[in-house]
Design a protein around this motif. Sequence first.
Motif, PDB file in Angstrom:
ATOM      1  N   GLY A 254      85.387  70.008  62.230  1.00  0.00           N
ATOM      2  CA  GLY A 254      85.726  70.751  61.013  1.00  0.00           C
ATOM      3  C   GLY A 254      84.629  70.556  59.974  1.00  0.00           C
ATOM      4  O   GLY A 254      84.658  69.622  59.188  1.00  0.00           O
ATOM      5  N   ILE A 255      83.662  71.444  59.995  1.00  0.00           N
ATOM      6  CA  ILE A 255      82.524  71.321  59.077  1.00  0.00           C
ATOM      7  C   ILE A 255      82.998  71.647  57.661  1.00  0.00           C
ATOM      8  O   ILE A 255      83.565  72.715  57.423  1.00  0.00           O
ATOM      9  CB  ILE A 255      81.388  72.279  59.498  1.00  0.00           C
ATOM     10  N   GLN A 256      82.777  70.703  56.760  1.00  0.00           N
ATOM     11  CA  GLN A 256      83.305  70.858  55.405  1.00  0.00           C
ATOM     12  C   GLN A 256      82.190  71.147  54.407  1.00  0.00           C
ATOM     13  O   GLN A 256      81.194  70.442  54.354  1.00  0.00           O
ATOM     14  CB  GLN A 256      84.044  69.575  55.014  1.00  0.00           C
ATOM     15  N   HIS A 257      82.383  72.215  53.635  1.00  0.00           N
ATOM     16  CA  HIS A 257      81.376  72.621  52.642  1.00  0.00           C
ATOM     17  C   HIS A 257      81.844  72.388  51.212  1.00  0.00           C
ATOM     18  O   HIS A 257      83.042  72.384  50.920  1.00  0.00           O
ATOM     19  CB  HIS A 257      80.992  74.087  52.865  1.00  0.00           C
ATOM     20  N   SER A 258      80.867  72.249  50.344  1.00  0.00           N
ATOM     21  CA  SER A 258      81.121  71.983  48.924  1.00  0.00           C
ATOM     22  C   SER A 258      81.280  73.303  48.171  1.00  0.00           C
ATOM     23  O   SER A 258      81.109  74.382  48.736  1.00  0.00           O
ATOM     24  CB  SER A 258      79.935  71.244  48.343  1.00  0.00           C
ATOM     25  N   THR A 259      81.548  73.226  46.884  1.00  0.00           N
ATOM     26  CA  THR A 259      81.711  74.449  46.101  1.00  0.00           C
ATOM     27  C   THR A 259      80.418  74.876  45.396  1.00  0.00           C
ATOM     28  O   THR A 259      79.883  75.952  45.674  1.00  0.00           O
ATOM     29  CB  THR A 259      82.837  74.280  45.065  1.00  0.00           C
ATOM     30  N   ALA A 260      79.885  74.033  44.517  1.00  0.00           N
ATOM     31  CA  ALA A 260      78.760  74.483  43.687  1.00  0.00           C
ATOM     32  C   ALA A 260      77.487  74.701  44.503  1.00  0.00           C
ATOM     33  O   ALA A 260      76.841  75.747  44.409  1.00  0.00           O
ATOM     34  CB  ALA A 260      78.509  73.482  42.570  1.00  0.00           C
ATOM     35  N   VAL A 391      64.269  90.613  59.483  1.00  0.00           N
ATOM     36  CA  VAL A 391      64.340  89.191  59.149  1.00  0.00           C
ATOM     37  C   VAL A 391      65.079  88.455  60.260  1.00  0.00           C
ATOM     38  O   VAL A 391      66.188  88.801  60.621  1.00  0.00           O
ATOM     39  CB  VAL A 391      64.996  88.926  57.772  1.00  0.00           C
ATOM     40  N   ASP A 392      64.372  87.470  60.828  1.00  0.00           N
ATOM     41  CA  ASP A 392      64.953  86.634  61.883  1.00  0.00           C
ATOM     42  C   ASP A 392      65.408  85.356  61.188  1.00  0.00           C
ATOM     43  O   ASP A 392      64.600  84.508  60.823  1.00  0.00           O
ATOM     44  CB  ASP A 392      63.889  86.356  62.948  1.00  0.00           C
ATOM     45  N   THR A 393      66.723  85.245  60.987  1.00  0.00           N
ATOM     46  CA  THR A 393      67.252  84.195  60.118  1.00  0.00           C
ATOM     47  C   THR A 393      67.818  83.044  60.939  1.00  0.00           C
ATOM     48  O   THR A 393      68.835  83.192  61.597  1.00  0.00           O
ATOM     49  CB  THR A 393      68.371  84.756  59.218  1.00  0.00           C
ATOM     50  N   TRP A 394      67.158  81.889  60.886  1.00  0.00           N
ATOM     51  CA  TRP A 394      67.689  80.721  61.575  1.00  0.00           C
ATOM     52  C   TRP A 394      68.514  79.877  60.617  1.00  0.00           C
ATOM     53  O   TRP A 394      68.063  79.552  59.517  1.00  0.00           O
ATOM     54  CB  TRP A 394      66.570  79.843  62.164  1.00  0.00           C
ATOM     55  N   TRP A 395      69.705  79.556  61.031  1.00  0.00           N
ATOM     56  CA  TRP A 395      70.546  78.618  60.279  1.00  0.00           C
ATOM     57  C   TRP A 395      71.725  78.230  61.147  1.00  0.00           C
ATOM     58  O   TRP A 395      71.764  78.581  62.333  1.00  0.00           O
ATOM     59  CB  TRP A 395      70.966  79.189  58.930  1.00  0.00           C
ATOM     60  N   GLN A 396      72.692  77.503  60.566  1.00  0.00           N
ATOM     61  CA  GLN A 396      73.816  76.961  61.345  1.00  0.00           C
ATOM     62  C   GLN A 396      75.077  76.877  60.479  1.00  0.00           C
ATOM     63  O   GLN A 396      74.969  76.875  59.245  1.00  0.00           O
ATOM     64  CB  GLN A 396      73.502  75.521  61.788  1.00  0.00           C
ATOM     65  N   THR A 397      76.218  76.731  61.132  1.00  0.00           N
ATOM     66  CA  THR A 397      77.465  76.497  60.394  1.00  0.00           C
ATOM     67  C   THR A 397      77.255  75.339  59.409  1.00  0.00           C
ATOM     68  O   THR A 397      77.692  75.390  58.262  1.00  0.00           O
ATOM     69  CB  THR A 397      78.586  76.120  61.390  1.00  0.00           C
ATOM     70  N   GLU A 398      76.563  74.331  59.880  1.00  0.00           N
ATOM     71  CA  GLU A 398      76.382  73.120  59.080  1.00  0.00           C
ATOM     72  C   GLU A 398      75.441  73.331  57.890  1.00  0.00           C
ATOM     73  O   GLU A 398      75.513  72.597  56.915  1.00  0.00           O
ATOM     74  CB  GLU A 398      75.792  72.003  59.960  1.00  0.00           C
ATOM     75  N   THR A 399      74.536  74.280  57.990  1.00  0.00           N
ATOM     76  CA  THR A 399      73.558  74.437  56.902  1.00  0.00           C
ATOM     77  C   THR A 399      74.104  75.339  55.793  1.00  0.00           C
ATOM     78  O   THR A 399      73.512  75.402  54.720  1.00  0.00           O
ATOM     79  CB  THR A 399      72.209  75.006  57.394  1.00  0.00           C
ATOM     80  N   PRO A 453      71.163  72.601  48.734  1.00  0.00           N
ATOM     81  CA  PRO A 453      72.482  72.653  48.077  1.00  0.00           C
ATOM     82  C   PRO A 453      73.656  72.974  49.001  1.00  0.00           C
ATOM     83  O   PRO A 453      74.746  72.447  48.806  1.00  0.00           O
ATOM     84  CB  PRO A 453      72.299  73.747  47.016  1.00  0.00           C
ATOM     85  N   SER A 454      73.453  73.837  50.000  1.00  0.00           N
ATOM     86  CA  SER A 454      74.601  74.296  50.790  1.00  0.00           C
ATOM     87  C   SER A 454      74.814  73.501  52.070  1.00  0.00           C
ATOM     88  O   SER A 454      75.515  73.955  52.963  1.00  0.00           O
ATOM     89  CB  SER A 454      74.436  75.774  51.146  1.00  0.00           C
ATOM     90  N   MET A 455      74.206  72.324  52.184  1.00  0.00           N
ATOM     91  CA  MET A 455      74.415  71.597  53.439  1.00  0.00           C
ATOM     92  C   MET A 455      75.850  71.068  53.516  1.00  0.00           C
ATOM     93  O   MET A 455      76.478  70.786  52.503  1.00  0.00           O
ATOM     94  CB  MET A 455      73.403  70.471  53.614  1.00  0.00           C
ATOM     95  N   ALA A 456      76.356  70.968  54.759  1.00  0.00           N
ATOM     96  CA  ALA A 456      77.709  70.437  54.958  1.00  0.00           C
ATOM     97  C   ALA A 456      77.769  69.033  54.390  1.00  0.00           C
ATOM     98  O   ALA A 456      76.783  68.293  54.425  1.00  0.00           O
ATOM     99  CB  ALA A 456      78.027  70.425  56.440  1.00  0.00           C
ATOM    100  N   ARG A 457      78.947  68.656  53.877  1.00  0.00           N
ATOM    101  CA  ARG A 457      79.077  67.329  53.297  1.00  0.00           C
ATOM    102  C   ARG A 457      79.700  66.324  54.256  1.00  0.00           C
ATOM    103  O   ARG A 457      79.449  65.138  54.163  1.00  0.00           O
ATOM    104  CB  ARG A 457      79.921  67.396  52.023  1.00  0.00           C
ATOM    105  N   THR A 458      80.528  66.816  55.141  1.00  0.00           N
ATOM    106  CA  THR A 458      81.145  65.911  56.116  1.00  0.00           C
ATOM    107  C   THR A 458      81.835  66.721  57.212  1.00  0.00           C
ATOM    108  O   THR A 458      81.847  67.956  57.172  1.00  0.00           O
ATOM    109  CB  THR A 458      82.157  64.960  55.414  1.00  0.00           C
ATOM    110  N   ILE A 459      82.355  66.005  58.206  1.00  0.00           N
ATOM    111  CA  ILE A 459      83.283  66.608  59.165  1.00  0.00           C
ATOM    112  C   ILE A 459      84.660  66.208  58.671  1.00  0.00           C
ATOM    113  O   ILE A 459      84.895  65.014  58.416  1.00  0.00           O
ATOM    114  CB  ILE A 459      83.038  66.071  60.586  1.00  0.00           C
ATOM    115  N   TYR A 460      85.529  67.170  58.517  1.00  0.00           N
ATOM    116  CA  TYR A 460      86.831  66.888  57.915  1.00  0.00           C
ATOM    117  C   TYR A 460      87.507  65.722  58.631  1.00  0.00           C
ATOM    118  O   TYR A 460      87.717  65.768  59.848  1.00  0.00           O
ATOM    119  CB  TYR A 460      87.725  68.137  57.940  1.00  0.00           C
ATOM    120  N   GLY A 461      87.814  64.700  57.869  1.00  0.00           N
ATOM    121  CA  GLY A 461      88.546  63.555  58.401  1.00  0.00           C
ATOM    122  C   GLY A 461      87.743  62.619  59.287  1.00  0.00           C
ATOM    123  O   GLY A 461      88.307  61.703  59.885  1.00  0.00           O
TER     124      GLY A 461
END
Length: 628
Positions: A254-260, A391-399, A453-461
């Motif tokens: 459960g990838i958890q993201h922040s707000t700001a 545009v070839d956009t590399w990224w991930q759920t976590e990023t 700024p938008s990196m995941a902060r944790t895995i839920y729990g």
Amino acid sequence: MISNFNDYLKKYKESVESPEKFWSNYAENFKWEKKWDDILEWDFRVPKVEWFRNSKLNITTNCLDRHLKKHSKKIAYKWIPNDPKEDSISITFEQLHVEVCKFSNVLTKNGVKKGDRVCIYMPMLIELTIAVLACARVGAIHSVVFAGFSAQALSERINDATCKLIITTDGSYRGDKEIKLKEICDEALENTPTIKSCIVYKRTGSEVKMRNGRDKWWHEEMKGTTNIFEPIVVDAEDPLFILYTSGSTGKPKGIQHSTAGYMIYTSFSFKNVFQYEEDDIYWCTADIGWITGHSYIIYGPLLNGASSILFEGIPSYPDFGRFWKIVEENKVNIFYTAPTAIRALEAKGLRYVKPYDLSSLKVLGTVGEPINEDAWNWYNENIGEKDIPIVDTWWQTETGGIMISNLAGVTPSKATFATLPLPGIQPCIMDNDGNELNNLNVEGKLCIKFPWPSMARTIYGDHKRFKDTYFSTFENMYFTGDGCIRDNEGMYRITGRVDDVIIVSGHNLGTAEIESAIDEHPNVCETAIVGYPHKIKGNAIYAFVITQGDIKNEINTRAEINNLIVKNVGPIAKVEKIQFVKGLPKTRSGKIMRRILRKIASNDFSNFGDTSTLLDPNVVEEIIKEKI
Ligand code: WT7
């Protein structure tokens, strides 16, 4: 907006030399209830990352309220139904604001409070965006589960996040199929003790069972609710959402993201990568059930006040010209899709493209997996007419947002290369011994060495798992799990996963989840699955299965195995090929050597590398013999 290559170089330099200044300047564009005390605190060894510390805000104020003065009558979404004979529906920013406020009142009435988890299991409808935004408005954490997942996969995700409420629909349409979502949901809810209410939006009108006290119709709940809802103020670091992604081992994360931070970066990346201009019509074909839909159908475009197409259907229905028909009819300017869709459309030939006027297009995008040169060229020649940037956009759920990509028409593009990092992103390539490869012309594992700024902060729990998965392979680095090349011009090319995640049609699938589904078959002792190259899907799944007992009919067993996968995970995880084997190549310590199986599955029987740790080398010979 970054408007030329020199400007990019300058901004990139600023973003690396003074990241705090760079991001706080950009953050001034947003509405804050309280500004930050300081901008960044981080330590990848914990790991801990905090951006815009102690600031207070609500992201929906920035997605909706902020635009009402200038853009109230502007279309936020034009929804295009699966069936082209059905009418499309448009919703303006003002109307979306009203619906989100009303549904926020519904959530509150149903006991949803700040910090509660709400599961959303819906097809591509405007109401899905309303549900997501209403969660954010009341400060609840949304956990969207892709509506192609099975009951079991859904209940696992609900239980992991201990969700209180679920929002679903009676059914959904995909091509010529009708899927009874509420039925799947009912099955899932048999095993989810924390769910107190289920709100059902009526889409198909098919008959559903409504459980007294738990199930409520969306339209009835909305009746009589006021259209005012003052957004609940949250902290910069309060979680905005959880989104599950597969890992190489164990259950989904459960990838958890922040707000700001998430808000700042999705807004920034949307605008700059696509070079979005005020009147552009934007269309991302992803499903909101994946991160691409979260960041680049909901948050990024709304934060920029953009008008988006929201498509319910699939590229092949009623025929393979559907995408291009929608582009023509809606004069789409920015089109963002996945390599697997491009390859599928390419395979059907130009007769599905030629009838349509695609001259409105200004920017094409791709995401989800490496795009092969052939597909890139086809996209460039036939959709872009060699005249517009891809545009070839590399990224991930976590990023959370796009990390490495050209900026449309502003920085150079290169077929099959994601090219250069966005401002604020500091990629590096590591060798297996943990050394950073600083030169040009190198290949290794892709890491990011500074927070964005938008990196995941944790895995839920499970913060420990977060640390183990992303911050332990290389010291003080975020490890992406991808292989990468830096060429003689300093351009980055992502070569694919270096772990046991398999990307099939752009969907991230974990080996462990699928293997344990197959292992449920009474005649199966052990399984190893690997990916192998597939023309359309990018990768397909090959299962090596050790059986026990008497298998009367291999064809039936194969079908039973795939049924178990559909039941446990969902149809996206079906295996393409199953080979029954007597043994698997294991090391003396019992680890399956997937590297060898990957080669065999791809019909490459040479050069297995170091096999000295194999317990029984004969196993490999035998598997090959049986395969040929
Ligand atoms: C993995 C992340 C990012 C949203 C959709 C997928 C692969 C993604 C590219 C690209 C090469 C890519 C990577 C990455 N990937 N985009 N442009 N070129 N590979 O999100 O499900 O979290 O998957 O997708 O392997 O690690 P995801």
